[in-house]
Design an enzyme around this catalytic site. Structure first.
Site, PDB file in Angstrom:
ATOM      1  CD  GLU A 140       1.184  -5.801   5.373  1.00  0.00           C
ATOM      2  OE1 GLU A 140       2.007  -6.683   5.729  1.00  0.00           O
ATOM      3  OE2 GLU A 140       0.498  -5.896   4.339  1.00  0.00           O
ATOM      4  N   GLY A 150       0.540  -5.062   0.626  1.00  0.00           N
ATOM      5  CA  GLY A 150      -0.590  -5.085  -0.303  1.00  0.00           C
ATOM      6  C   GLY A 150      -0.186  -5.623  -1.673  1.00  0.00           C
ATOM      7  CB  ALA A 169      -0.882  -0.011   1.237  1.00  0.00           C
ATOM      8  CD  GLU A 201      -2.710  -7.725   2.131  1.00  0.00           C
ATOM      9  OE1 GLU A 201      -2.418  -6.526   1.910  1.00  0.00           O
ATOM     10  OE2 GLU A 201      -3.383  -8.088   3.094  1.00  0.00           O
TER      11      GLU A 201
HETATM   12  N1  CAA Z   1       4.546   3.360  -0.238  1.00  0.00           N
HETATM   13  C1  CAA Z   1       4.967   4.560  -0.679  1.00  0.00           C
HETATM   14  N2  CAA Z   1       6.178   4.785  -1.216  1.00  0.00           N
HETATM   15  C2  CAA Z   1       7.015   3.738  -1.286  1.00  0.00           C
HETATM   16  C3  CAA Z   1       6.661   2.455  -0.842  1.00  0.00           C
HETATM   17  C4  CAA Z   1       5.350   2.292  -0.296  1.00  0.00           C
HETATM   18  N3  CAA Z   1       4.898   1.099   0.105  1.00  0.00           N
HETATM   19  N4  CAA Z   1       7.701   1.629  -1.045  1.00  0.00           N
HETATM   20  C5  CAA Z   1       8.676   2.367  -1.593  1.00  0.00           C
HETATM   21  N5  CAA Z   1       8.264   3.631  -1.742  1.00  0.00           N
HETATM   22  C6  CAA Z   1       9.025   4.774  -2.269  1.00  0.00           C
HETATM   23  C7  CAA Z   1      10.059   5.275  -1.285  1.00  0.00           C
HETATM   24  O1  CAA Z   1       9.476   6.136  -0.339  1.00  0.00           O
HETATM   25  C8  CAA Z   1      11.021   5.961  -2.210  1.00  0.00           C
HETATM   26  O2  CAA Z   1      10.491   7.210  -2.545  1.00  0.00           O
HETATM   27  P1  CAA Z   1      11.500   8.490  -2.742  1.00  0.00           P
HETATM   28  O3  CAA Z   1      12.391   8.135  -3.877  1.00  0.00           O
HETATM   29  O4  CAA Z   1      10.547   9.603  -3.049  1.00  0.00           O
HETATM   30  O5  CAA Z   1      12.204   8.634  -1.448  1.00  0.00           O
HETATM   31  C9  CAA Z   1      10.984   5.078  -3.454  1.00  0.00           C
HETATM   32  O6  CAA Z   1       9.786   4.338  -3.389  1.00  0.00           O
HETATM   33  C10 CAA Z   1      12.119   4.095  -3.494  1.00  0.00           C
HETATM   34  O7  CAA Z   1      12.141   3.406  -2.275  1.00  0.00           O
HETATM   35  P2  CAA Z   1      13.508   2.994  -1.536  1.00  0.00           P
HETATM   36  O8  CAA Z   1      14.514   4.099  -1.694  1.00  0.00           O
HETATM   37  O9  CAA Z   1      13.172   2.566  -0.151  1.00  0.00           O
HETATM   38  O10 CAA Z   1      13.930   1.765  -2.460  1.00  0.00           O
HETATM   39  P3  CAA Z   1      14.735   0.464  -2.068  1.00  0.00           P
HETATM   40  O11 CAA Z   1      14.910  -0.282  -3.354  1.00  0.00           O
HETATM   41  O12 CAA Z   1      15.973   0.788  -1.281  1.00  0.00           O
HETATM   42  O13 CAA Z   1      13.777  -0.361  -1.085  1.00  0.00           O
HETATM   43  C11 CAA Z   1      11.695  -1.383  -0.427  1.00  0.00           C
HETATM   44  C12 CAA Z   1      12.587  -0.896  -1.574  1.00  0.00           C
HETATM   45  C13 CAA Z   1      12.351  -2.539   0.365  1.00  0.00           C
HETATM   46  C14 CAA Z   1      10.427  -1.895  -1.097  1.00  0.00           C
HETATM   47  C15 CAA Z   1      11.412  -0.245   0.574  1.00  0.00           C
HETATM   48  O14 CAA Z   1      11.026   0.901  -0.159  1.00  0.00           O
HETATM   49  C16 CAA Z   1      10.294  -0.566   1.523  1.00  0.00           C
HETATM   50  O15 CAA Z   1      10.532  -1.215   2.559  1.00  0.00           O
HETATM   51  N6  CAA Z   1       9.055  -0.131   1.221  1.00  0.00           N
HETATM   52  C17 CAA Z   1       7.907  -0.304   2.095  1.00  0.00           C
HETATM   53  C18 CAA Z   1       7.428  -1.756   2.104  1.00  0.00           C
HETATM   54  C19 CAA Z   1       6.245  -1.902   3.029  1.00  0.00           C
HETATM   55  O16 CAA Z   1       6.318  -1.658   4.224  1.00  0.00           O
HETATM   56  N7  CAA Z   1       5.095  -2.351   2.463  1.00  0.00           N
HETATM   57  C20 CAA Z   1       3.870  -2.549   3.207  1.00  0.00           C
HETATM   58  C21 CAA Z   1       3.000  -1.311   3.081  1.00  0.00           C
HETATM   59  S1  CAA Z   1       1.572  -1.385   4.145  1.00  0.00           S
HETATM   60  C22 CAA Z   1       0.459  -2.334   3.315  1.00  0.00           C
HETATM   61  O17 CAA Z   1       0.727  -2.839   2.225  1.00  0.00           O
HETATM   62  C23 CAA Z   1      -0.901  -2.473   3.988  1.00  0.00           C
HETATM   63  C24 CAA Z   1      -1.832  -3.432   3.359  1.00  0.00           C
HETATM   64  O18 CAA Z   1      -1.827  -4.607   3.624  1.00  0.00           O
HETATM   65  C25 CAA Z   1      -2.901  -3.002   2.418  1.00  0.00           C
END
Ligand code: CAA
Length: 274
Positions: A148, A125, A82, A128
């Protein structure tokens, strides 16, 4: 305008809204590809992205030219979950009126087969969403997780349920409680995905499977999907009943007569979807 009309033309007709977060194209006869296209945000699923996927699937459901869908995030990332920026704006009251559950419901209701082609991060998500597909194909670069818990929440689009069905309780707990990621080979060993391919071949493999499905009688494909999903939704007795009803219904189709006649006459069947 149907989804296939969008894609055959390569662009929407005048007046139709162009999706911004996904790309839609007809890759083979009967095979529609949906590609999540927000690379800068690692394909994070903002509400608009989910809405566009749901709308594309609703169009594809009505379009007889679409027999199977390939869902992908392209060669580098499937979806990093998400959109956390959107989640930040919600509190316990506003999340109750969130539009996303409606989009998830529409995705879940899509009656035709979906094959997911997964490369790179497939998280939260994103995982999912992948589990809404009927067949999951992973590239060697795929990484799966439900992180999450690190945000103080839990999976909210079916992750605790579908993941547990797919990989079993202990493996699902390990992912949901620790936020740990698993690689493609582990996902294969645990039953989350059907196959692992070289990363550059993931989409090709998913398209090949979708092409095979697209050549099958569509009513039988649709009922096979419905019946298999029942195994996750209801008890054995009800599931067997649903399977039996679908099985009998198919005996009323022209495609059943065509399939059986073609076998007996040693020729290729020509299915009509009736
Ligand atoms: N939401 C919004 N933005 C995100 C994102 C997310 N889930 N994942 C990555 N991005 C964005 C980052 O903020 C970053 O933006 P900027 O360039 O503007 O700073 C860009 O994408 C690149 O991200 P990283 O620099 O972190 O890239 P990376 O390759 O080093 O790492 C990653 C990638 C491991 C996916 C890391 O970004 C990460 O951990 N993301 C979050 C993953 C997460 O927690 N997902 C669960 C979300 S909650 C959910 O999904 C609820 C549900 O069940 C419905």
């Amino acid at each position: 305008m149907t989804t296939a009309e969008i894609t055959r033309a390569g662009r929407p007709e005048a007046g139709a809204e162009t999706p911004a977060d996904i790309r839609i194209d007809m890759v083979r006869p009967g095979v529609l590809r949906l590609t999540i296209d927000r690379p800068k945000a690692r394909n994070a699923l903002r509400t608009q992205t989910l809405r566009e996927i749901a709308e594309a699937l609703e169009g594809a459901a009505r379009d007889a030219d679409v027999r199977c869908v390939v869902l992908t995030g392209g060669p580098r990332v499937f979806a990093a979950g998400a959109d956390i920026g959107e989640l930040a704006a919600h509190d316990a009251t506003s999340i109750l009126d969130d539009a996303r559950p409606g989009h998830w419901k529409a995705i879940r209701a899509f009656p035709k087969p979906i094959v997911a082609a997964i490369n790179g991060y497939c998280l939260g998500g994103g995982n999912e969403l992948a589990m809404h597909a009927d067949i999951l194909i992973a590239g060697t670069t795929a990484v799966f997780g439900q992180p999450e818990v690190n945000l103080g929440i839990i999976p909210g689009a079916g992750g605790t349920q579908r993941l547990t069905h797919a990989v079993g309780k202990s493996n699902a707990m390990l992912m949901a409680l620790t936020g740990a990621f698993i690689d493609a080979r582990t996902a294969l060993a645990q039953g989350l995905v059907s196959e692992v391919t070289q990363a550059e071949l993931t989409e090709d493999r998913a398209i090949a499977i979708a092409k095979t499905i697209a050549a099958k009688p569509p009513l039988a494909a649709r009922m096979a999907k419905e019946a298999v999903l029942k195994a996750h939704e209801v008890g054995l007795e009800q599931g067997l009943h649903a399977e039996r009803r679908a099985f009998c219904q198919l005996f009323a189709t022209e495609d059943k007569h065509e399939g059986v006649s073609a076998f007996l006459e040693k020729r290729r069947p020509a299915f009509k979807g009736r």
